[in-house]
Design an enzyme around this catalytic site. Structure first.
Site, PDB file in Angstrom:
ATOM      1  N   GLU A 104       0.840  -1.209   0.000  1.00 19.65           N
ATOM      2  CA  GLU A 104       0.000   0.000   0.000  1.00 19.65           C
ATOM      3  C   GLU A 104       0.872   1.256   0.000  1.00 19.65           C
ATOM      4  O   GLU A 104       0.569   2.243  -0.670  1.00 19.65           O
ATOM      5  CB  GLU A 104      -0.931  -0.024   1.213  1.00 19.65           C
ATOM      6  CG  GLU A 104      -1.968  -1.135   1.112  1.00 19.65           C
ATOM      7  CD  GLU A 104      -2.827  -1.252   2.355  1.00 19.65           C
ATOM      8  OE1 GLU A 104      -2.278  -1.596   3.420  1.00 19.65           O
ATOM      9  OE2 GLU A 104      -4.047  -0.997   2.258  1.00 19.65           O
ATOM     10  N   GLU A 124      -3.466  -9.449   4.066  1.00 17.53           N
ATOM     11  CA  GLU A 124      -4.227  -9.070   5.266  1.00 17.53           C
ATOM     12  C   GLU A 124      -5.345 -10.047   5.613  1.00 17.53           C
ATOM     13  O   GLU A 124      -5.622 -10.302   6.781  1.00 17.53           O
ATOM     14  CB  GLU A 124      -4.825  -7.664   5.096  1.00 17.53           C
ATOM     15  CG  GLU A 124      -3.817  -6.526   5.236  1.00 17.53           C
ATOM     16  CD  GLU A 124      -3.155  -6.151   3.921  1.00 17.53           C
ATOM     17  OE1 GLU A 124      -3.183  -6.967   2.973  1.00 17.53           O
ATOM     18  OE2 GLU A 124      -2.593  -5.044   3.852  1.00 17.53           O
TER      19      GLU A 124
HETATM   20  N1  3HC Z   1       4.592  -6.999  12.080  1.00 21.24           N
HETATM   21  C1  3HC Z   1       5.287  -7.322  13.178  1.00 21.24           C
HETATM   22  N2  3HC Z   1       6.164  -8.345  13.235  1.00 21.24           N
HETATM   23  C2  3HC Z   1       6.326  -9.065  12.112  1.00 21.24           C
HETATM   24  C3  3HC Z   1       5.632  -8.794  10.932  1.00 21.24           C
HETATM   25  C4  3HC Z   1       4.736  -7.708  10.938  1.00 21.24           C
HETATM   26  N3  3HC Z   1       4.038  -7.355   9.856  1.00 21.24           N
HETATM   27  N4  3HC Z   1       6.012  -9.675   9.995  1.00 21.24           N
HETATM   28  C5  3HC Z   1       6.920 -10.477  10.563  1.00 21.24           C
HETATM   29  N5  3HC Z   1       7.115 -10.107  11.847  1.00 21.24           N
HETATM   30  C6  3HC Z   1       8.054 -10.687  12.801  1.00 21.24           C
HETATM   31  C7  3HC Z   1       7.726 -12.131  13.122  1.00 21.24           C
HETATM   32  O1  3HC Z   1       6.788 -12.212  14.156  1.00 21.24           O
HETATM   33  C8  3HC Z   1       9.080 -12.662  13.509  1.00 21.24           C
HETATM   34  O2  3HC Z   1       9.318 -12.206  14.823  1.00 21.24           O
HETATM   35  P1  3HC Z   1      10.146 -13.117  15.856  1.00 21.24           P
HETATM   36  O3  3HC Z   1      11.493 -13.286  15.251  1.00 21.24           O
HETATM   37  O4  3HC Z   1      10.100 -12.350  17.119  1.00 21.24           O
HETATM   38  O5  3HC Z   1       9.371 -14.410  15.910  1.00 21.24           O
HETATM   39  C9  3HC Z   1      10.040 -11.908  12.586  1.00 21.24           C
HETATM   40  O6  3HC Z   1       9.313 -10.754  12.158  1.00 21.24           O
HETATM   41  C10 3HC Z   1      10.478 -12.680  11.370  1.00 21.24           C
HETATM   42  O7  3HC Z   1       9.314 -13.211  10.739  1.00 21.24           O
HETATM   43  P2  3HC Z   1       9.276 -14.699  10.165  1.00 21.24           P
HETATM   44  O8  3HC Z   1       9.861 -15.623  11.151  1.00 21.24           O
HETATM   45  O9  3HC Z   1       7.891 -14.937   9.703  1.00 21.24           O
HETATM   46  O10 3HC Z   1      10.295 -14.573   8.933  1.00 21.24           O
HETATM   47  P3  3HC Z   1      10.180 -15.170   7.491  1.00 21.24           P
HETATM   48  O11 3HC Z   1      11.374 -14.675   6.795  1.00 21.24           O
HETATM   49  O12 3HC Z   1       9.906 -16.615   7.551  1.00 21.24           O
HETATM   50  O13 3HC Z   1       8.866 -14.510   6.828  1.00 21.24           O
HETATM   51  C11 3HC Z   1       7.389 -12.724   6.197  1.00 21.24           C
HETATM   52  C12 3HC Z   1       8.816 -13.139   6.596  1.00 21.24           C
HETATM   53  C13 3HC Z   1       6.994 -13.376   4.868  1.00 21.24           C
HETATM   54  C14 3HC Z   1       7.361 -11.234   6.075  1.00 21.24           C
HETATM   55  C15 3HC Z   1       6.405 -13.200   7.287  1.00 21.24           C
HETATM   56  O14 3HC Z   1       6.880 -12.785   8.542  1.00 21.24           O
HETATM   57  C16 3HC Z   1       5.019 -12.656   7.132  1.00 21.24           C
HETATM   58  O15 3HC Z   1       4.236 -13.213   6.382  1.00 21.24           O
HETATM   59  N6  3HC Z   1       4.703 -11.569   7.862  1.00 21.24           N
HETATM   60  C17 3HC Z   1       3.385 -11.013   7.870  1.00 21.24           C
HETATM   61  C18 3HC Z   1       3.147 -10.178   6.640  1.00 21.24           C
HETATM   62  C19 3HC Z   1       1.785  -9.565   6.692  1.00 21.24           C
HETATM   63  O16 3HC Z   1       0.805 -10.205   6.984  1.00 21.24           O
HETATM   64  N7  3HC Z   1       1.702  -8.268   6.380  1.00 21.24           N
HETATM   65  C20 3HC Z   1       0.472  -7.577   6.432  1.00 21.24           C
HETATM   66  C21 3HC Z   1       0.288  -7.006   7.796  1.00 21.24           C
HETATM   67  S1  3HC Z   1      -1.313  -6.307   8.034  1.00 21.24           S
HETATM   68  C22 3HC Z   1      -1.242  -4.824   7.243  1.00 21.24           C
HETATM   69  O17 3HC Z   1      -0.268  -4.510   6.600  1.00 21.24           O
HETATM   70  C23 3HC Z   1      -2.437  -3.967   7.432  1.00 21.24           C
HETATM   71  C24 3HC Z   1      -2.462  -2.800   6.504  1.00 21.24           C
HETATM   72  O18 3HC Z   1      -3.252  -3.103   5.390  1.00 21.24           O
HETATM   73  C25 3HC Z   1      -3.048  -1.586   7.180  1.00 21.24           C
END
Ligand code: 3HC
Length: 697
Positions: A104, A124
């Site tokens: 976004e 999301e």
């Molecule tokens: N916010 C906060 N922490 C996050 C995060 C996020 N969006 N994404 C990842 N983290 C944290 C994880 O909890 C993890 O923390 P930890 O080491 O303390 O356990 C660390 O970052 C590393 O994450 P992964 O172990 O998952 O690392 P990978 O490399 O395997 O994967 C990733 C990376 C693909 C980015 C995966 O973490 C992921 O899918 N994250 C979520 C992405 C997501 O859903 N984004 C959308 C968020 S909602 C949003 O954006 C709303 C908006 O529309 C307003």
């Protein structure tokens, strides 16, 4: 001032770097930083700016940890508006994870240059949310085909940079250094008027063709959501992008986002997001480094052993596969080959890859050939005597330091380890069938399991793309142990007057992939029958399964015999009520003097789900599970539990532990009281009011 966003000047182009490890989430300080640095670049006379992320990742989205906390300005929608409104051309340098709020933010910029391999998406909905910073309105304005935009937002699936370019989501693809390419791109747009580049200024209209796209997609989205509300709400917002002016569409998105962020479903999905990551980490008391695994041995080429070996081969590990006879090896390897070859047709794998995989196998009927393996996993018949014999043999031939794992699903791993002179090298690695598909791996830490052995199992889970959960020794560990009271209640409900169809329907309506009786028929009713025959059960416990036992005795073994609790169409396997089962049910109830009563779906859900949570609380209290989150992960990944409910423990918390505790007490004091054993830990958690983590952090 904030250090997480800084400017690097390249002549008159400002590169605005976001540096918020590990994934550059849009935490409050990052949002503040972006707004400040953009203003600073404009004030300093930048001709254009590039927004980039440190560490090879643009931005993986909003900071999920901030949801549910008081909002802090500027909110992300405002940040995107500020970026878009800037007259200075802004180019997003997209690489690595560019997800959710990350995409976004990129769409708030006027141009996007993406690394070909970037992972770009709006996930999301997987957190029970929808893109809440303009994504539902800007993405459909950027992407050429409304169906693509709808699919991306409602499935949460990411696309590559190359694909993003093909669908019109980004303006250029980089095959080299994305930030350098974005800077070059920025130089080419210096001085241009940004009015038409702002997606908010672009109009989309609802044409009859687009109406048809939504009419076709909506029923599928609802079906695939299986009870989850976010994908459906997201689709409605995408539709609004075609029906409403930008600002009105944005207002609808905002309102829906706020509703979703406060929903139980989103809370449950965020819970499971963090729980699955926590479960993959080593327990706090475990220290050291994993051992090196180069070669794996698997004992047993049946369904379990075959599936386990496939998992390791797919991750590139050579496997020595041991069976009792060459015929058994032939059978096992033929099935394995067939499984992979099925993937050729669907494009998941090539014929060459199948050959490469098959070449990674060494077949043997001689234990001595396992001597060079670093990890040996036993998947033989589930009988203690046989397991003990296998471990005795392994102890004699395995090299020093080799890890010896049992795939037992119930048995005492300490007793198995005691068969060896090296119990520190022994642990349980409990896979779920089909092991090459199912992601769950219960890692059973036995009393003497060494720290580095446990760490190796966790490391191997990561390398083979499994979701590990560490469990302690105890009959059935976490998952299978909890099934017993759950299945018991389902059977009792049928004795009391419900039909198997009613119980199963209530469970699938709740969100379970399958109901108890459909699963029992699939597994084979003779399995439970034999296992009960081997156990020293109380009369009360035997009584619960009278109907199931009579079915087996009358030859209704489940799907494999064409009938069990249900009858199965020989061609389609479609389920219909089995009249013979209904007759047996009535007969048993009559013999037991049961006056059947009308049972509500609410009672079915409460009794089965609270039984599950209660046993989970016992498992937690005994230290067999480390956290309630671990239990929820087990049920999500291994048992077809609806992810959007979080898991059995989260569900109990959502209902309210005080309500669950009151029901457990009522049932324990009532007619079926013998079957209830309310957990002290659950009672304590209910009293304290802070959920399971409040009593067991
Ligand atoms: N916010 C906060 N922490 C996050 C995060 C996020 N969006 N994404 C990842 N983290 C944290 C994880 O909890 C993890 O923390 P930890 O080491 O303390 O356990 C660390 O970052 C590393 O994450 P992964 O172990 O998952 O690392 P990978 O490399 O395997 O994967 C990733 C990376 C693909 C980015 C995966 O973490 C992921 O899918 N994250 C979520 C992405 C997501 O859903 N984004 C959308 C968020 S909602 C949003 O954006 C709303 C908006 O529309 C307003």
């Amino acid at each position: 001032m904030t250090d997480s966003v800084s400017i690097e000047w390249r002549d008159k182009i400002a590169v605005i770097w976001i540096d918020n490890p590990p994934v550059n989430a849009l935490s409050h300080h990052v949002r503040v930083g972006i707004v400040e640095r953009v203003k600073e670049a404009v004030d300093a006379g930048a001709e254009a700016a590039v927004l980039a992320g440190r560490g090879g990742t643009f931005i993986a989205g909003a900071d999920i940890r901030e949801f549910g906390k008081p909002p802090m300005e500027p909110m992300l929608p405002e940040v995107c508006d500020i970026l878009e409104a800037t007259d200075m051309p802004l180019v997003a340098a997209i690489e690595g994870n560019t997800l959710g709020g990350g995409l976004e933010t990129a769409l708030g910029c006027h141009f996007q240059v993406a690394d070909a391999k970037a992972k770009i998406g709006l996930p999301e909905v997987l957190l029970g949310l929808l893109p809440g910073a303009g994504g539902t309105q800007r993405a459909p304005r950027a992407i050429d085909d409304p169906a693509e935009a709808l699919a991306m937002i409602t499935s949460g699936k990411p696309v590559s940079g190359t694909k993003a370019f093909e669908i019109g989501l980004v303006d250029a693809v980089s095959q080299g250094n994305t930030v350098d390419d974005a800077v070059e791109f920025a130089k080419g747009v210096v001085g241009q008027d940004m009015t038409d580049r702002r997606l908010c200024n672009q109009t989309r209209e609802m044409t009859p063709e687009i109406v048809a796209v939504f009419d076709e997609a909506m029923p599928k989205i609802i079906k695939q959501a299986k009870g989850a509300i976010a994908p459906v709400k997201a689709a409605e917002c995408v539709k609004a992008a075609f029906e409403l002016p930008f600002r009105e569409g944005l207002a609808k998105e905002r309102e829906t986002f706020i509703e979703l962020v406060q929903s139980d479903q989103s809370a449950a999905l965020r819970h499971i997001f963090f729980a699955e990551r926590a479960a993959a980490k080593a327990p706090k008391d475990v220290k050291g480094e994993p051992r090196t695994i180069k070669k794996v041995g698997v004992i047993g080429a049946g369904t379990m052993g075959g599936g386990i070996s496939m998992t390791y081969i797919e991750a590139g590990f050579p496997v020595t596969l041991l069976e009792m006879s060459d015929e058994a090896l032939d059978r096992g390897l033929t099935t394995i080959r067939k499984n992979w070859e099925r993937g050729i047709r669907s494009g998941r794998v090539t014929a060459e890859q199948v050959e490469e995989r098959m070449a990674l196998y060494t077949r043997t009927t001689d234990f001595a050939d396992l001597a060079d393996c670093d990890l040996i996993i036993e998947a033989v018949f589930e009988t203690m005597d046989i397991k003990k014999e296998v471990f005795g043999k392994l102890d004699k031939i395995a090299k020093p330091g080799a890890i010896l794992a049992t795939n037992t699903s119930y048995l005492d791993v300490d007793a198995i380890a005691a068969q060896t002179s090296r119990p520190q090298d022994v642990l349980g690695m409990h896979y779920f069938s089909p092991a090459n598909i199912m992601k769950l791996l219960e890692i059973v830490r036995a009393e003497k399991t060494a720290d580095d052995v446990l760490l190796t199992a966790l490391d191997m889970a990561k390398k083979t793309r499994k979701q590990p959960v560490v469990a302690g020794v105890g009959h059935g560990f976490i998952g299978n142990r909890m099934l017993t009271p759950y299945i018991r209640q389902a059977n009792l409900l049928v004795l009391e007057g419900a039909t198997p169809e009613q119980v199963d329907k209530a469970l699938t309506d709740f969100g379970w992939a399958m109901g108890v009786f459909a699963v029992s028929d699939l597994a084979g009713l003779d399995i439970g029958y034999k296992s009960r025959a081997d156990q020293d059960l109380s009369d009360d416990e035997r009584r619960v399964y009278t109907i199931a036992d009579r079915l087996v005795e009358a030859g209704h073994l489940g799907q494999k015999s064409g009938s069990g609790f249900y009858s199965y169409d020989p061609e389609t396997r479609a389920r219909t009520p089995n009249p013979e089962a209904l007759r047996i049910m009535e007969e048993v109830r009559r013999e037991m003097g049961i006056n059947t009563r009308t049972i509500t779906d609410e009672e079915i859900i409460e009794r089965t789900q609270f039984a599950l949570a209660n046993e989970g609380a016992h498992v937690l209290g005994e230290g067999v599970a480390q956290s309630a989150g671990d239990i929820d992960v087990v049920y999500n990944y291994g048992y077809g539990y609806p992810r959007w409910r979080g898991g059995p423990m989260k569900y109990a918390e959502t209902v309210g532990l005080d309500k669950v505790a009151a029901k457990l007490t009522e049932w324990a004091d009532g007619a079926g009281g013998v079957h209830w054993n309310p957990s002290d830990l659950l009672m304590e958690a209910a009293e304290q009011g802070d959920g399971f983590d409040g009593v067991k952090a």
